[in-house]
Design an enzyme around this catalytic site. Sequence first.
Site, PDB file in Angstrom:
ATOM      1  N   ASP A   1       0.811  -1.211   0.000  1.00  0.00           N
ATOM      2  CA  ASP A   1       0.000   0.000   0.000  1.00  0.00           C
ATOM      3  C   ASP A   1       0.852   1.271   0.000  1.00  0.00           C
ATOM      4  OD1 ASP A   1       0.943  -0.387   2.589  1.00  0.00           O
ATOM      5  OD2 ASP A   1      -1.019  -0.926   3.397  1.00  0.00           O
TER       6      ASP A   1
ATOM      7  N   ASP B   1      -7.201  -2.444  14.345  1.00  0.00           N
ATOM      8  CA  ASP B   1      -8.588  -2.762  13.995  1.00  0.00           C
ATOM      9  C   ASP B   1      -8.688  -4.052  13.177  1.00  0.00           C
ATOM     10  OD1 ASP B   1      -7.593  -2.011  11.535  1.00  0.00           O
ATOM     11  OD2 ASP B   1      -8.925  -0.286  11.274  1.00  0.00           O
TER      12      ASP B   1
ATOM     13  N   HIS C   1      -6.959  -4.872  10.490  1.00  0.00           N
ATOM     14  CA  HIS C   1      -6.761  -4.781   9.035  1.00  0.00           C
ATOM     15  C   HIS C   1      -5.490  -5.494   8.580  1.00  0.00           C
ATOM     16  CE1 HIS C   1      -4.526  -0.647   9.524  1.00  0.00           C
ATOM     17  NE2 HIS C   1      -3.657  -1.639   9.541  1.00  0.00           N
TER      18      HIS C   1
ATOM     19  N   GLU D   1      -9.547  -1.805   5.668  1.00  0.00           N
ATOM     20  CA  GLU D   1     -10.163  -1.452   6.941  1.00  0.00           C
ATOM     21  C   GLU D   1     -11.439  -2.264   7.169  1.00  0.00           C
ATOM     22  OE1 GLU D   1      -8.227  -0.065   8.695  1.00  0.00           O
ATOM     23  OE2 GLU D   1      -7.630   1.962   8.146  1.00  0.00           O
TER      24      GLU D   1
HETATM   25  P1  PGA Z   1       2.560  -1.681  12.631  1.00  0.00           P
HETATM   26  O1  PGA Z   1       1.322  -1.578  11.633  1.00  0.00           O
HETATM   27  O2  PGA Z   1       3.438  -2.739  12.103  1.00  0.00           O
HETATM   28  O3  PGA Z   1       3.199  -0.321  12.581  1.00  0.00           O
HETATM   29  O4  PGA Z   1       1.998  -1.995  13.974  1.00  0.00           O
HETATM   30  C1  PGA Z   1       0.719  -2.732  11.151  1.00  0.00           C
HETATM   31  C2  PGA Z   1      -0.473  -2.380  10.297  1.00  0.00           C
HETATM   32  O5  PGA Z   1      -1.134  -1.369  10.558  1.00  0.00           O
HETATM   33  O6  PGA Z   1      -0.776  -3.141   9.362  1.00  0.00           O
END
Ligand code: PGA
Length: 282
Positions: free
Chosen positions: A67, A136, A138, A143
């Site tokens: 992404d 959350d 994802h 999302e």
């Molecule tokens: P993080 O993010 O590795 O910074 O915890 C993971 C994500 O949001 O997919």
Amino acid sequence: MELLIYPRYEEMSAVAARQIADLINAKPDAVLGLATGSTPLGVYRELVRMHLEEGLDFSEVRTFNLDEYVGLGPQDRQSYHCFMHEHLFQHVNLTPRNTHIPSGTTRNYPAFCAWYERRIEDCGGIDLQILGIGGDGHIAFNEPGSSLASRTRLKTLARETIEDNARFFDRKEDVPIYAITMGVGTILEARHCLLLASGTSKAHPIAQAVEGPVTAMCTASALQLHPHVTVYLDEAAAGALVSHEHHRWIAANRPNAPRTDTWWQNTVDAVEYAGDTGVHQR
Ligand code: PGA
């Protein structure tokens, strides 16, 4: 789904990186799906170390990132283009034209998304996809509420994600609201998915993803439908799993684990023998 639980983040990252290195050594032009965020940093550090100290060769490897924020160009410090350059690309011998990151500044998002999907297909599909998990639930920027069949497209970020990711920006108001992301359907087509999670803030989303129902409200739960997923956790991220002990038991009793009794060996022999006749008996 295989769950591997390690005492510490560093250990978990080293084992996951070794799995990636094994793939690259076996298939030098492997197609890797890459993730950003804090979680895969340990894996990238370890891959860089293996490149420098063991000669791990990335020259033919192809990569696709999950992404990018809409509105951020490759030079923006918070862009995922910049993140990948800083933490992996500049340190290894990847060929620049073999690396792909969704564009946050294209003038035609639908056309770009369609091209990105085609390009993955033209490269033969993703062999191994690295994934983190959001607070959350994802994966990538899919999302809650995202279709489990979704493809690469634009998404509006959830408030929780904006708050979680504000730590990378000077001000919360600077966090983009939109992102371009591979879809859940795109991710599920990877041949092997590696889901990484570390820390207590990931305990609840991991429990939901692994033990909860398959639901668009926790898009990581869609991985339950995938035939080959390895989940790498540290103890803190595994803390809310009801099946914690069950996974420890499985890990301790893998065929190559040290044995304390002989029943498993007998079972393996029986299955192998039955395999000769094409009949699996236990
Ligand atoms: P993080 O993010 O590795 O910074 O915890 C993971 C994500 O949001 O997919």
